[in-house]
Design a protein around this motif. Structure first.
Motif, PDB file in Angstrom:
ATOM      1  N   TRP A 208      27.276  -0.949 -58.281  1.00 50.19           N
ATOM      2  CA  TRP A 208      26.643  -0.398 -59.480  1.00 50.19           C
ATOM      3  C   TRP A 208      25.569  -1.396 -59.892  1.00 50.19           C
ATOM      4  CZ3 TRP A 208      32.092   0.486 -61.891  1.00 50.19           C
ATOM      5  CH2 TRP A 208      32.698   1.581 -61.248  1.00 50.19           C
ATOM      6  N   ARG A 210      21.870  -2.470 -61.926  1.00 51.02           N
ATOM      7  CA  ARG A 210      20.940  -2.263 -63.041  1.00 51.02           C
ATOM      8  C   ARG A 210      19.530  -2.583 -62.551  1.00 51.02           C
ATOM      9  NH1 ARG A 210      23.222  -5.313 -66.317  1.00 51.02           N
ATOM     10  NH2 ARG A 210      24.415  -3.717 -67.463  1.00 51.02           N
ATOM     11  N   THR A 300      21.838   6.966 -62.433  1.00 45.56           N
ATOM     12  CA  THR A 300      22.800   7.555 -63.357  1.00 45.56           C
ATOM     13  C   THR A 300      22.474   7.329 -64.835  1.00 45.56           C
ATOM     14  OG1 THR A 300      24.161   5.555 -63.132  1.00 45.56           O
ATOM     15  CG2 THR A 300      24.708   7.431 -61.718  1.00 45.56           C
ATOM     16  N   GLN A 301      21.651   6.338 -65.158  1.00 44.73           N
ATOM     17  CA  GLN A 301      21.335   6.060 -66.564  1.00 44.73           C
ATOM     18  C   GLN A 301      19.903   5.543 -66.686  1.00 44.73           C
ATOM     19  OE1 GLN A 301      24.729   3.297 -67.206  1.00 44.73           O
ATOM     20  NE2 GLN A 301      25.258   4.592 -68.946  1.00 44.73           N
ATOM     21  N   LEU A 302      19.289   5.843 -67.844  1.00 44.00           N
ATOM     22  CA  LEU A 302      17.956   5.336 -68.181  1.00 44.00           C
ATOM     23  C   LEU A 302      17.968   4.836 -69.618  1.00 44.00           C
ATOM     24  CD1 LEU A 302      15.651   8.173 -66.751  1.00 44.00           C
ATOM     25  CD2 LEU A 302      15.647   5.788 -65.989  1.00 44.00           C
ATOM     26  N   GLY A 303      17.204   3.766 -69.873  1.00 36.95           N
ATOM     27  CA  GLY A 303      17.130   3.267 -71.244  1.00 36.95           C
ATOM     28  C   GLY A 303      15.863   2.471 -71.478  1.00 36.95           C
ATOM     29  N   GLU A 316      15.186  -0.107 -68.449  1.00 36.51           N
ATOM     30  CA  GLU A 316      16.314  -0.280 -67.544  1.00 36.51           C
ATOM     31  C   GLU A 316      16.773   1.062 -66.985  1.00 36.51           C
ATOM     32  OE1 GLU A 316      19.515  -2.169 -69.560  1.00 36.51           O
ATOM     33  OE2 GLU A 316      18.430  -4.048 -69.936  1.00 36.51           O
ATOM     34  N   ALA A 317      17.442   1.008 -65.885  1.00 41.69           N
ATOM     35  CA  ALA A 317      18.126   2.152 -65.304  1.00 41.69           C
ATOM     36  C   ALA A 317      19.328   1.634 -64.534  1.00 41.69           C
ATOM     37  CB  ALA A 317      17.209   2.935 -64.382  1.00 41.69           C
ATOM     38  N   THR A 318      20.279   2.514 -64.250  1.00 43.58           N
ATOM     39  CA  THR A 318      21.409   2.136 -63.409  1.00 43.58           C
ATOM     40  C   THR A 318      21.465   3.053 -62.197  1.00 43.58           C
ATOM     41  OG1 THR A 318      22.943   3.507 -64.692  1.00 43.58           O
ATOM     42  CG2 THR A 318      22.779   1.190 -65.288  1.00 43.58           C
ATOM     43  N   ASP A 320      24.093   4.091 -58.843  1.00 44.41           N
ATOM     44  CA  ASP A 320      25.414   4.049 -58.211  1.00 44.41           C
ATOM     45  C   ASP A 320      25.204   4.130 -56.703  1.00 44.41           C
ATOM     46  OD1 ASP A 320      28.000   4.336 -57.335  1.00 44.41           O
ATOM     47  OD2 ASP A 320      28.532   5.933 -58.727  1.00 44.41           O
TER      48      ASP A 320
END
Length: 444
Positions: A208, A210, A300-303, A316-318, A320
């Motif tokens: 996982w 970042r 899976t994620q954005l910020g 940022e993003a993540t 998997d």
């Protein structure tokens, strides 16, 4: 620990397994991954009570407040043989109740199925283990060799407070163990009208990650060629759209060869379309298997940002990343290249890939136990696209298999219920499972 011989009890594992599973489903042990959930204490206390009631002496320990684990060793008839670890996890992923047809923590039985979060992941197997162990203890029976029963916390967040903690801090609990059995395998699928059971002998590795970009903050109306959001968005697009090549491990090749023999299709390791056709023959299990023929990486994620007219200085993003056994370094290098020069990678959590042989006395015993209860059925190896606590146990040199035996209706979307809504397991599958596990512990 010793178990005094007793008269056979009228209550059997098959009688108990449904009620035990319902009890466990009614305990909310949701793991949010950030320490905010209820923890596993209530479920672990239930396990302790179930084991002590039949005269066993389990050990309870917490790696952090509420993060509870239970371990007990059953002495075997041949104590000179290496021990077997039979383990499950007590945590579950969260459930959004308004998305379900039933209360996910009510343990409701409907149309011959038990519904609830954890019904397939993995309180069903926990219940089967407890039911069989309780019957052994009541009847004064001993397995063929020492069996270490473990019920762990935190598997759904990498096992840091569960199996990993136990391995790092209490390796004595697993003294003499060389093999382990847990989720996710032993379930049935239908291939060309023939029932087959998929025994898990491998699982993908995970990382996982970042993705972080630092850019120049500024007013949203200005020209900005160093925009952190743009850098991260471009990296996410490249990673999400990357076409990973086929990477067939020995486990996958043996599975596809078995499917080819059953269906009459040709298996050519260099033919992607032909491989996809073979995977499709696995029905609902194609969700698991289709993700194991190559590495995958899903954003899976954005910020980023805090206001519509402000360009943020950081985004940022993540991702998997799940890589095929033997391809970890290659996969990480690919992600780094796709991320680009403006984006750096930070590890959130990483764990190894596993692959063990589809051969040996334990495998033979698992196959025989299934076929004794379902004559004529085939058993094939497969790779799990996710991960299990066997990753942690491998740090002690313990070879892990996925074998939670369930005979399932061909039309039940078993794979789709993992972390999904309306999770449920047939009662008949649970009673089948305890019969198989009983045979296995007598012979393995």
């Amino acid at each position: 620990m010793s178990v005094a011989p007793q008269q056979p009890s009228a209550v059997t594992a098959q009688d108990e397994v449904t009620g035990i599973c319902q009890d466990l489903l009614r305990i909310d042990s949701s793991n949010y991954g950030d320490g905010s959930g209820p923890g596993e204490r209530a479920a672990a206390e239930y396990v302790m009570a179930s084991l002590t009631e039949v005269g066993l002496d389990p050990e309870y320990f917490e790696s952090a407040p509420g993060r509870a684990n239970v371990v007990v060793r059953l002495p075997g008839t041949d104590r000179a043989r290496p021990a077997l670890v039979l383990h499950g996890h007590l945590d579950v992923v969260p459930a959004q109740a308004d998305e379900w047809q039933v209360d996910p923590f009510a343990g409701e039985e409907r149309d011959g199925l038990l519904w609830g979060r954890g019904a397939v992941d993995m309180k069903d197997m926990d219940a089967m283990i407890l039911a069989v162990v309780r019957q052994y203890a009541r009847e004064g029976r001993r397995p063929a060799r020492d069996v270490v029963i473990g019920m762990f916390a935190d598997e759904e967040a990498g096992g840091v407070f569960g199996a990993r903690w136990a391995v790092d801090n209490r390796p004595d609990l697993f003294e003499g163990a060389t093999e382990a059995i847990s989720e996710v395998g032993g379930f049935s699928v239908e291939i060309a009208g023939q029932r087959a059971y998929l025994l898990q002998t491998a699982e993908k590795g995970l990382a996982w990650l970042r993705l972080v970009a630092d850019g120049r903050a500024g007013h949203g109306s200005q020209v900005n060629h160093d925009n952190a959001v743009t850098h991260v968005a471009a990296a996410v697009a490249r990673i999400g759209q990357h076409a990973w090549p086929l990477a067939l491990t020995p486990t996958v090749r043996r599975l596809l060869d078995g499917v080819a023999q059953l269906t009459g299709r040709r298996f050519d390791p260099e033919d992607p379309d032909g491989i996809d056709a073979l995977v499709a023959e696995l029905g609902t299990a194609a969700r698991f298997v289709g993700a194991t023929i190559r590495t995958t990486a899903n954003p899976t994620q954005l910020g980023a940002g805090y206001k519509a007219n402000v360009i943020p200085g950081r985004a940022e993003a993540t991702v998997d990343l799940r890589y095929v056994p033997g391809h970890g370094q290659e996969a990480l290098a690919t992600i780094e290249r796709l991320a680009g020069e403006h984006v750096r990678l930070e590890a959130i959590h990483r764990d190894i890939a596993l692959e063990v042989p589809f051969e040996g006395d334990l495998v033979d015993a698992m196959v025989a136990a299934v076929q004794a209860e379902d004559p004529g059925a085939l058993v094939l190896p497969y790779t799990l696209s996710a991960g299990t606590d066997n990753k942690s146990l491998s740090r002690l040199g313990i070879a892990g298999y996925g074998f939670a035996p369930l005979r399932l209706p061909a039309d039940l979307d078993f794979a789709g219920m993992f972390h999904g809504v309306d999770e449920r397991v047939p009662v008949e599958a649970l009673t089948f499972g305890v019969r198989v596990l009983d045979r296995l512990l007598r012979t393995c």
